[in-house]
Design an enzyme around this catalytic site. Structure first.
Site, PDB file in Angstrom:
ATOM      1  N   GLU A 199      -4.995   3.013   9.153  1.00  0.00           N
ATOM      2  CA  GLU A 199      -3.947   2.892   9.962  1.00  0.00           C
ATOM      3  C   GLU A 199      -4.263   3.611  10.962  1.00  0.00           C
ATOM      4  O   GLU A 199      -5.012   4.379  11.197  1.00  0.00           O
ATOM      5  CB  GLU A 199      -2.596   3.659   9.041  1.00  0.00           C
ATOM      6  CG  GLU A 199      -2.454   3.043   7.883  1.00  0.00           C
ATOM      7  CD  GLU A 199      -1.794   1.468   7.887  1.00  0.00           C
ATOM      8  OE1 GLU A 199      -1.274   1.183   9.315  1.00  0.00           O
ATOM      9  OE2 GLU A 199      -1.673   0.707   7.012  1.00  0.00           O
ATOM     10  N   SER A 264       5.831  -7.477  10.325  1.00  0.00           N
ATOM     11  CA  SER A 264       6.996  -6.873   9.322  1.00  0.00           C
ATOM     12  C   SER A 264       7.436  -5.720   9.775  1.00  0.00           C
ATOM     13  O   SER A 264       8.496  -5.185   9.185  1.00  0.00           O
ATOM     14  CB  SER A 264       6.201  -6.847   7.784  1.00  0.00           C
ATOM     15  OG  SER A 264       5.042  -5.913   7.861  1.00  0.00           O
TER      16      SER A 264
END
Length: 457
Positions: A199, A264
């Site tokens: 991430e 998303s």
């Protein structure tokens, strides 16, 4: 029982209790500045902190119920000259050996693991690498050959402190669950800790070590090019053409739609991504899919067909961070033969890893209108559009699902780095002088810009 026997039994019990109590807690002994640390007997660890101590107390009580002679046996550890001292009760049978208390000198290092490995594999070395995290790396546990290192990598996925105590390297995923105190308690000397995340820093866990100068990571495993071990989302390989040199197909054929975007994460971004897409839709055709869009793309081959019917893909990252180029670029765009329109890190970062002349970067344009005009130009000019696919004659791209692709070679690279530090003095130097301050390393990687072209975005 006469009074002398009672008195003798009481004295022995008292002495035994005193010695066991002293040994139960961590103490320091003068041995050239070293100390001996107690670790609990081998038990099955779980997340309930009271279980191990309760089992240990129960065993101590059992031992105290019968008088016994106390003996200490020391053996030399050939790995660095450290010693291992075992405490045992003379009346205790070999079947109870697993319940004995074991003391390790501070520089004790993997003797049991190495001996077992050598007995099973001859002279071949085996280094255990443990992944500590809640996600599944989709890499099968087991042993992987590293011929260049004349060694094997034993890979295990576990959040067990039993495995932890016999692991040479522990990969600590940023979403894993642990406490620094427990890690320190069960950590054998020489064990290396690796911080792992895929991430961006803005979406990675923050770490609050009680002692950042001592309790922190030794190496890093991330997508960033300055990591100790790099695990990218994808890569471009030259000299392995995706299509023959005489392949002159028209890459615009059959593409009846213009731009696709799938996302998303609609709100938590370092820039106004969703707002940008909505503004772009007012000027040109954009099909939006997923939680942030208005169209559906099922998770099967049908979605592949839908994406492949477009000419362009908005590969817009949620963070403006160095080297952060995800599957949006490698899989969603290149995997479906679309031209990626990118934003996130700098154009220079994309050029370091992407095929030549393969993408469009938002920073190439002074405003949204000029971007829209260029997309419309490519839509009407197949020759110009096909120039974005000429790289396929010289190289190919691939994206890595989870980490199964590059991870096997990375395990061997870890062993290579570890063998360079086989000398314990080098290990200590690495720990003391080359710690990784993950929080500062992460925070320096991102640029928080308010907009691309105007403060309204």
């Amino acid at each position: 029982m006469n009074s002398n026997n009672v008195r003798y039994t009481a004295i022995v019990a008292t002495i035994t209790f005193f010695l066991l109590t002293c040994l139960y807690y961590t103490k320091e002994f003068g041995e050239g500045g070293q100390y001996i640390r107690l670790v609990p007997p081998p038990v099955t660890f779980n997340r309930k902190k009271t279980t191990a101590s309760q089992n240990h107390s129960s065993k101590v009580r059992q031992w105290l119920q019968k008088p016994a002679e106390i003996s200490f046996n020391q053996t030399e550890n050939k790995y660095g000259g450290s010693t291992q001292t075992k405490f045992s009760l003379s009346e205790q049978s070999k079947s109870d050996a697993a319940d004995r208390i074991v003391y390790y000198k501070a520089n004790e290092s993997f003797a049991d693991t190495e001996s077992a490995a050598q007995s099973n594999h001859g002279s071949t070395c085996v280094k255990q690498i443990q992944f500590w995290g809640k996600i599944n790396l989709k890499l099968a546990g087991g042993e992987y050959d590293c011929p260049a290192e004349n060694c094997k990598a034993r890979f295990v996925q576990s959040q067990s402190y039993e495995k932890f105590q016999t692991s040479h390297i522990v990969i600590l995923h940023h979403k894993g669950s642990w406490t620094w105190e427990e890690l320190e308690r069960y950590r054998p000397t020489g064990q290396m800790w690796i911080y792992m995340t895929k991430e961006s820093p803005l979406h990675s866990r923050k770490f609050k070590s009680p002692d950042p100068e001592r309790l922190t990571f030794n190496w890093t495993l991330t997508y960033r090019s300055d990591s100790d071990f790099v695990i990218p989302y994808g890569r471009y390989t030259e000299d392995i053409p995706e299509v023959p040199a005489d392949d002159n197909r028209n890459w615009a054929t059959g593409k009846t739609r213009l731009i696709a975007w799938m996302a998303s994460n609609c709100g938590v971004t370092s820039w106004g991504r969703t707002k940008f897409v909505n503004s772009l839709k007012k000027l040109i055709e954009v099909d939006t899919y997923g939680a942030c869009g208005t169209l559906k793309c099922p998770r099967n081959e049908k979605c592949d067909e839908i994406l492949s019917s477009h000419k362009f893909y908005l590969a817009l990252e949620n963070s403006q961070c160095e080297d952060y180029i995800t599957e949006k670029f490698w899989r969603n765009a290149f995997g479906h033969h679309l031209v990626p329109i990118v934003y996130g890190t700098t154009r220079e970062d994309y050029e370091k890893v992407a095929p030549p002349h393969s993408f469009i970067h938002l920073s190439d344009f002074s405003n949204m209108t000029s971007l829209v005009d260029y997309i419309k130009y490519l839509d009407k000019n197949d020759t110009a559009y096909n120039e974005y696919f000429q790289w396929k004659k010289k190289g190919s791209t691939e994206w890595f699902r989870e980490v199964e692709g590059p991870m096997k070679s990375i395990l061997c690279d870890m062993i290579r780095r570890l063998k360079e530090l086989d000398n314990l003095e080098q290990v200590r130097a690495r720990r003391n002088n080359m710690m990784v301050n993950v929080n500062s390393w992460k925070s320096s990687a991102c640029n928080r810009r308010q907009s691309i072209w105007s403060s309204k975005l």
